[in-house]
Design an enzyme around this catalytic site. Structure first.
Site, PDB file in Angstrom:
ATOM      1  N   LYS A 285       0.808  -1.216   0.000  1.00 48.58           N
ATOM      2  CA  LYS A 285       0.000   0.000   0.000  1.00 48.58           C
ATOM      3  C   LYS A 285       0.845   1.272   0.000  1.00 48.58           C
ATOM      4  O   LYS A 285       0.456   2.277  -0.604  1.00 48.58           O
ATOM      5  CB  LYS A 285      -0.978  -0.008   1.180  1.00 48.58           C
ATOM      6  CG  LYS A 285      -1.999  -1.141   1.086  1.00 48.58           C
ATOM      7  CD  LYS A 285      -2.967  -1.144   2.254  1.00 48.58           C
ATOM      8  CE  LYS A 285      -3.926  -2.319   2.152  1.00 48.58           C
ATOM      9  NZ  LYS A 285      -4.916  -2.330   3.248  1.00 48.58           N
TER      10      LYS A 285
ATOM     11  N   ASN B 125      -4.708   1.342  -1.836  1.00 46.04           N
ATOM     12  CA  ASN B 125      -5.054  -0.066  -2.011  1.00 46.04           C
ATOM     13  C   ASN B 125      -5.739  -0.328  -3.351  1.00 46.04           C
ATOM     14  O   ASN B 125      -6.149  -1.453  -3.630  1.00 46.04           O
ATOM     15  CB  ASN B 125      -5.936  -0.565  -0.864  1.00 46.04           C
ATOM     16  CG  ASN B 125      -7.374  -0.073  -0.967  1.00 46.04           C
ATOM     17  OD1 ASN B 125      -7.644   0.993  -1.523  1.00 46.04           O
ATOM     18  ND2 ASN B 125      -8.293  -0.845  -0.436  1.00 46.04           N
TER      19      ASN B 125
ATOM     20  N   ASP C  87     -10.141   1.465   1.847  1.00 41.01           N
ATOM     21  CA  ASP C  87     -10.263   0.910   3.187  1.00 41.01           C
ATOM     22  C   ASP C  87     -11.022   1.863   4.110  1.00 41.01           C
ATOM     23  O   ASP C  87     -11.823   1.435   4.944  1.00 41.01           O
ATOM     24  CB  ASP C  87      -8.882   0.624   3.778  1.00 41.01           C
ATOM     25  CG  ASP C  87      -8.195  -0.572   3.135  1.00 41.01           C
ATOM     26  OD1 ASP C  87      -8.899  -1.440   2.592  1.00 41.01           O
ATOM     27  OD2 ASP C  87      -6.955  -0.622   3.175  1.00 41.01           O
TER      28      ASP C  87
ATOM     29  N   GLY D  45      -4.155  -0.594  18.735  1.00 38.29           N
ATOM     30  CA  GLY D  45      -3.121  -0.832  17.750  1.00 38.29           C
ATOM     31  C   GLY D  45      -2.771   0.436  16.995  1.00 38.29           C
ATOM     32  O   GLY D  45      -3.556   1.391  16.947  1.00 38.29           O
ATOM     33  N   ALA D  46      -1.577   0.433  16.385  1.00 41.66           N
ATOM     34  CA  ALA D  46      -1.109   1.618  15.655  1.00 41.66           C
ATOM     35  C   ALA D  46      -0.432   1.217  14.349  1.00 41.66           C
ATOM     36  O   ALA D  46       0.452   1.909  13.868  1.00 41.66           O
ATOM     37  CB  ALA D  46      -0.157   2.428  16.518  1.00 41.66           C
TER      38      ALA D  46
ATOM     39  N   ALA E 134     -11.023  -5.487  12.937  1.00 44.58           N
ATOM     40  CA  ALA E 134     -10.501  -5.534  11.575  1.00 44.58           C
ATOM     41  C   ALA E 134     -10.170  -6.950  11.136  1.00 44.58           C
ATOM     42  O   ALA E 134     -10.281  -7.289   9.954  1.00 44.58           O
ATOM     43  CB  ALA E 134      -9.262  -4.637  11.455  1.00 44.58           C
TER      44      ALA E 134
ATOM     45  N   TYR F 123     -10.773 -10.928  10.644  1.00 43.14           N
ATOM     46  CA  TYR F 123     -11.995 -11.718  10.433  1.00 43.14           C
ATOM     47  C   TYR F 123     -11.721 -13.214  10.298  1.00 43.14           C
ATOM     48  O   TYR F 123     -12.670 -13.999  10.103  1.00 43.14           O
ATOM     49  CB  TYR F 123     -12.756 -11.219   9.207  1.00 43.14           C
ATOM     50  CG  TYR F 123     -11.985 -11.262   7.907  1.00 43.14           C
ATOM     51  CD1 TYR F 123     -11.971 -12.400   7.117  1.00 43.14           C
ATOM     52  CD2 TYR F 123     -11.269 -10.155   7.473  1.00 43.14           C
ATOM     53  CE1 TYR F 123     -11.270 -12.430   5.923  1.00 43.14           C
ATOM     54  CE2 TYR F 123     -10.560 -10.171   6.278  1.00 43.14           C
ATOM     55  CZ  TYR F 123     -10.568 -11.311   5.519  1.00 43.14           C
ATOM     56  OH  TYR F 123      -9.863 -11.343   4.339  1.00 43.14           O
TER      57      TYR F 123
ATOM     58  N   GLY G 262     -14.379  -7.745  10.562  1.00 44.18           N
ATOM     59  CA  GLY G 262     -13.578  -7.116   9.525  1.00 44.18           C
ATOM     60  C   GLY G 262     -13.945  -7.554   8.123  1.00 44.18           C
ATOM     61  O   GLY G 262     -13.580  -6.876   7.145  1.00 44.18           O
TER      62      GLY G 262
END
Length: 274
Positions: A67, A88, A102, A125-126, A212, A214, A233
């Protein structure tokens, strides 16, 4: 774009991707004689692979780890790509146009679940998905986002984006006391298991969870959450693909497909086939 009929998803790894199932089901429903394949391409191979495409190619879907290199390759960027630094979707032609679907996929996943206005949020998360989540939450009306990350310093790269969006950003550790928020977005790697002493309090005050990941499903975090307030997700995967198809057909991710609700249902059903 006349005569361009070939499309594919690139990434590494790529064998697990459900994108071909989703896209090909949509193309059949829309009466489009387009192909859509998958190809394993890493960052070191991307430039040569892109240069090798001839004028039969219409566009590409990009997954990890491509990406950022796709962002750098694009001649034009849409707003979401510019804000996140990630592309993306590439629409091929004399001008290479880069998009990020996204962000819209997350927005659509929330709105499809009946969550259309949000003021406060927590992001876990980051990593790469966190930037898209931040922009999506801003589009939903958020004015304050709390980040929890194993490395709080990793959130620093997102502060300029938050400032641009006018979103107040705070960072705390995973085990810090948690206040009520409207939604929680988990962007942790698939398979991550938070200690129950950390996760259970977050579930109690976290509002609607967008997870996010799945696969496998439910995730360890989703299993702790009240089930009525959990979005998989997969919903982002589905709706970001719908937006990609809009781009490949119309050059615009905001312009809906003909009978789009029918196409979405067919894509959802196709994803469940072996």
């Amino acid at each position: 774009m006349t005569g361009r009929t070939r499309l594919a998803v690139w990434g590494d790894p790529i064998g697990h991707s459900r994108s071909p199932q989703l896209h090909l089901a949509a193309y059949r429903e829309l009466g489009l004689d387009w192909t859509y394949d998958r190809r394993r391409v890493g960052t070191a191979d991307f430039a040569d692979a892109l240069a090798s495409l001839d004028d039969t190619w219409r566009g590409l879907s990009l997954t990890m780890p491509l990406k950022e290199v796709a962002y750098a390759a694009a001649d034009e960027l849409d707003r979401h790509a510019s804000l996140t630094g990630a592309v993306n979707t590439l629409l091929l032609g004399e001008t290479l146009r880069g998009f990020n679907t996204d962000v819209g996929g997350i927005v659509d996943a929330f709105t499809n679940a009946g969550v259309s206005a949000v003021r406060t949020a927590r992001i876990l998360g980051a990593g790469a998905t966190a930037a898209s989540a931040l922009v999506a939450l801003s589009d939903l009306g958020v004015d304050a986002v709390e980040f929890r990350a194993r490395r709080p310093e990793a959130v620093d790269r997102l502060r300029p984006t938050a400032e641009t969006l006018g979103v107040r950003l705070t960072t705390v550790g995973f085990s810090a006391p948690a206040a009520d928020v409207d939604v929680t977005v988990a962007t942790l790697p698939s398979g991550t298991v938070l200690d129950a002493a950390v996760a259970t309090p977050l579930a109690a005050v976290g509002g609607t969870l967008f997870e996010a990941a799945y696969a496998p499903w439910p995730s360890a975090l989703a299993a702790l959450w009240p089930s009525a307030n959990v979005i998989s997700g997969f919903e982002m995967l589905l709706f970001q693909a719908v937006r990609q198809i809009r781009i490949f057909r119309h050059g615009d991710q905001q312009r809906e497909l003909p009978d789009e609700a029918v196409t979405v249902d067919i894509m959802r059903s196709a994803s469940m086939e072996d």
